[in-house]
Enzyme design. Structure first.
Site, mmCIF file in Angstrom:
data_model
loop_
_atom_site.group_PDB
_atom_site.id
_atom_site.type_symbol
_atom_site.label_atom_id
_atom_site.label_comp_id
_atom_site.label_asym_id
_atom_site.label_seq_id
_atom_site.Cartn_x
_atom_site.Cartn_y
_atom_site.Cartn_z
ATOM 1 C CG HIS A 307 54.225 50.061 84.485
ATOM 2 N ND1 HIS A 307 54.307 49.337 85.687
ATOM 3 C CD2 HIS A 307 53.364 51.078 84.649
ATOM 4 C CE1 HIS A 307 53.403 49.892 86.523
ATOM 5 N NE2 HIS A 307 53.045 51.088 86.076
ATOM 6 C CG ASP A 364 50.505 57.817 81.735
ATOM 7 O OD1 ASP A 364 49.433 58.172 82.150
ATOM 8 O OD2 ASP A 364 51.453 57.855 82.295
HETATM 9 N N1 CMC Z 1 61.879 54.135 76.168
HETATM 10 C C1 CMC Z 1 63.417 53.498 75.897
HETATM 11 N N2 CMC Z 1 63.980 52.723 76.708
HETATM 12 C C2 CMC Z 1 63.277 52.551 77.903
HETATM 13 C C3 CMC Z 1 62.124 52.938 78.230
HETATM 14 C C4 CMC Z 1 61.270 53.678 77.332
HETATM 15 N N3 CMC Z 1 60.196 54.311 77.443
HETATM 16 N N4 CMC Z 1 61.956 52.522 79.464
HETATM 17 C C5 CMC Z 1 62.613 51.688 79.806
HETATM 18 N N5 CMC Z 1 63.553 51.757 78.969
HETATM 19 C C6 CMC Z 1 64.926 50.843 79.010
HETATM 20 C C7 CMC Z 1 65.958 51.760 79.975
HETATM 21 O O1 CMC Z 1 66.816 52.445 79.341
HETATM 22 C C8 CMC Z 1 66.682 50.390 80.310
HETATM 23 O O2 CMC Z 1 67.486 49.873 79.196
HETATM 24 P P1 CMC Z 1 69.101 49.211 79.901
HETATM 25 O O3 CMC Z 1 68.799 47.944 80.337
HETATM 26 O O4 CMC Z 1 69.755 48.953 78.556
HETATM 27 O O5 CMC Z 1 69.664 50.105 80.679
HETATM 28 C C9 CMC Z 1 65.511 49.312 80.307
HETATM 29 O O6 CMC Z 1 64.533 49.669 79.633
HETATM 30 C C10 CMC Z 1 64.879 49.185 81.939
HETATM 31 O O7 CMC Z 1 64.291 50.579 82.375
HETATM 32 P P2 CMC Z 1 64.541 51.034 83.516
HETATM 33 O O8 CMC Z 1 64.456 52.639 83.500
HETATM 34 O O9 CMC Z 1 65.481 50.468 84.628
HETATM 35 O O10 CMC Z 1 63.060 50.440 84.302
HETATM 36 P P3 CMC Z 1 62.091 51.054 85.340
HETATM 37 O O11 CMC Z 1 61.384 49.750 85.747
HETATM 38 O O12 CMC Z 1 63.077 51.714 86.376
HETATM 39 O O13 CMC Z 1 61.270 52.190 84.910
HETATM 40 C C11 CMC Z 1 59.530 53.485 83.850
HETATM 41 C C12 CMC Z 1 59.961 52.137 84.419
HETATM 42 C C13 CMC Z 1 58.095 53.747 83.700
HETATM 43 C C14 CMC Z 1 60.114 54.714 84.733
HETATM 44 C C15 CMC Z 1 60.378 53.592 82.452
HETATM 45 O O14 CMC Z 1 59.857 52.421 81.438
HETATM 46 C C16 CMC Z 1 60.170 54.914 81.911
HETATM 47 O O15 CMC Z 1 60.776 55.688 81.921
HETATM 48 N N6 CMC Z 1 59.131 54.912 80.783
HETATM 49 C C17 CMC Z 1 58.762 56.212 80.055
HETATM 50 C C18 CMC Z 1 57.958 57.224 81.149
HETATM 51 C C19 CMC Z 1 56.515 56.715 81.239
HETATM 52 O O16 CMC Z 1 55.759 56.329 80.223
HETATM 53 N N7 CMC Z 1 56.023 56.511 82.474
HETATM 54 C C20 CMC Z 1 54.543 56.183 82.909
HETATM 55 C C21 CMC Z 1 54.536 54.970 83.859
HETATM 56 S S1 CMC Z 1 52.803 54.333 83.894
HETATM 57 C C22 CMC Z 1 51.803 55.393 84.709
HETATM 58 C C23 CMC Z 1 52.152 55.662 85.935
HETATM 59 O O17 CMC Z 1 51.740 54.535 86.845
HETATM 60 O O18 CMC Z 1 53.138 56.418 86.295
#
Ligand code: CMC
Length: 428
Positions: A307, A364
């Site tokens: 998140h 989720d």
């Molecule tokens: N599985 C594997 N790796 C992950 C995941 C995941 N679900 N989420 C983040 N990472 C890794 C990402 O690859 C990155 O690694 P590195 O530092 O080596 O490049 C690191 O963790 C940071 O990730 P980020 O994408 O920069 O983090 P963010 O804050 O931009 O993204 C997120 C947040 C929710 C988009 C992301 O965690 C994600 O894609 N999760 C899966 C989708 C999901 O479940 N979304 C629902 C969110 S809660 C409901 C809502 O309010 O929308």
């Protein structure tokens, strides 16, 4: 003395005020940054940008705290009804008994949707995703319900709010019925909000639907947990679109589109599809944890994990995980993907990759398992999220208008070609 932040750039010093919210989160006020220095900020994904001041929802991602208008999410989920929470978010205080009766009755009386809107459904392909249909139909509401002759601006807004809250479940269930090729049910106003939704979803001309209080209670909790989440992607979209003074229907339709994405609300559908895929593949969760750890090469993420703001745990996920156990046992449902979900969570929470990146199950991760146990089909999961989030979008849109916020218009750092001479087509 008030704090200030000093910035030195190109040998000159500038001072910017700081400010502090009621829950002590701190910010630099850089409203005059470009005027003073000629510089803008670069903050991709707005990871550090406070886009507004807001009095609606407080969350602390480090401590796992979520509060609507000062009330703990745990309290609201245990003790309130979804419409009480909607009123709280939109109008700032819990309603008195009289206020609640007026609000609830108004919603009850506006559930019917203009018959001409019903015809729009015939133009969609039967297999259209309900989220696409929902977003289109909410946008279409601006064509059917924008004129309220002779009312003050405030009265008009209140009526639009009632219409949105009342009609979204009707439109949502129609989008689902259409995808099945089943006749669409009209609302029955003797039913309360959630039973009315369930009846429109599941009753058939040939068979009545028996409303189970366990299902109603579970949905009440889920909708409350989704009701607002401060400046997330869809809410920021609603505020940004509304800042151009676009009407509330168009602004919320844009929010629904933003919510649909798999990184946002669309993740709840992705989670169940992922858990099903793991089950079909023999149930080996470690294989999928490994794939997620190599996301850069595999392109695979664990949906329902991670998140932007929660870096310790998501308080909504904690409540939902417990609710999933309760609901499944009360309904006597044995869903094998629940065990896979728990195994996946366990494996991920003990893995350095997830620990070091502070990746925990989010709202989720378990919600889809409950929706499924309630009989709600996978392609409706994100629609359920939208019904829950509607009061939050409305509250944020209303606050933005009442605060008379300027049109949202970010800057950029241009990286394209510099000025060059035009060559006529004949010479290219
Ligand atoms: N599985 C594997 N790796 C992950 C995941 C995941 N679900 N989420 C983040 N990472 C890794 C990402 O690859 C990155 O690694 P590195 O530092 O080596 O490049 C690191 O963790 C940071 O990730 P980020 O994408 O920069 O983090 P963010 O804050 O931009 O993204 C997120 C947040 C929710 C988009 C992301 O965690 C994600 O894609 N999760 C899966 C989708 C999901 O479940 N979304 C629902 C969110 S809660 C409901 C809502 O309010 O929308």
């Amino acid at each position: 003395m008030a704090n200030s932040a000093e910035l030195t750039v190109d040998g000159k010093s500038y001072s910017f005020p700081t400010l502090e919210g009621t829950e002590h989160e701190k910010a630099f006020d850089i409203s005059s940054l470009r005027d003073q220095t000629g510089y803008v900020t670069l903050d991709r994904g707005y990871k550090n940008t406070g886009a507004t001041k807001s009095a609606i929802t407080f969350l602390d991602g480090e401590e796992g705290i979520l509060q609507y208008r000062g009330y703990a999410i745990e309290d609201l989920a245990a003790k309130a009804s979804f419409l009480e929470v909607a009123y709280l978010l939109i109008y700032g205080e819990l309603p008195t008994k009289e206020q609640y009766a007026v609000f609830e009755t108004a919603i009850r009386r506006h559930t019917l949707v203009n018959e001409d809107m019903r015809k729009i459904f015939d133009g969609f392909p039967v297999k259209a995703h309900p989220m696409g249909v929902l977003s289109s139909l909410v946008s279409a509401m601006s064509a059917f319900y924008s004129d309220i002759e002779g009312s003050s601006e405030e009265d008009k807004t209140d009526l639009h709010i009632i219409r949105l809250l009342a009609k979204l479940p009707t439109i949502a269930t129609w989008s689902y019925k259409r995808s099945l090729g089943h006749p669409m049910n009209y609302p029955k106003n003797q039913l309360d909000y959630i039973p009315n939704f369930l009846n429109m979803m599941f009753s058939l001309p040939v068979e009545d639907y028996k409303i189970d209080p366990v299902v109603v209670e579970a949905l009440n909790v889920l909708l409350i947990l989704h009701a607002d989440h401060e400046q997330n992607c869809s809410t920021s979209t609603v505020r940004l679109v509304g800042s151009s003074q676009a009407n509330i229907y168009s602004s919320i339709s844009a929010g629904i589109s933003a919510l649909w994405g798999p990184l946002h609300g669309g993740a709840n559908q992705e989670v169940i599809e992922m858990l099903e895929a793991i089950r079909a593949d023999g149930g080996d969760v470690s294989k999928y944890v490994d794939m997620a750890k190599n996301a850069k090469t595999t392109g695979f993420r664990l949906f329902g994990f991670g998140h932007r703001v929660y870096k310790n745990f998501d308080p909504r996920a904690k409540i939902i995980k417990k609710a999933a156990d309760d609901v499944l046992s009360k309904l006597g449902v044995n869903d094998p993907v629940l065990e896979i979900a728990k195994g996946l969570e366990e494996a991920a929470l003990h893995d350095d990759y997830f620990i070091s990146r502070k990746l925990y199950p989010n709202v989720d991760f378990y919600s889809g398992i409950i929706y499924r146990a309630l009989g709600i089909p996978t392609n409706m999961f994100t629609v359920m999220f939208a019904i829950g989030r509607l009061p939050g979008w409305i509250a944020q849109w209303k606050e933005m208008r009442e605060q008379k916020e300027p049109i949202g218009r970010p800057r950029q750092i241009y990286t394209g070609a510099t000025l060059r001479e035009f060559t006529p087509l004949s010479k290219r």
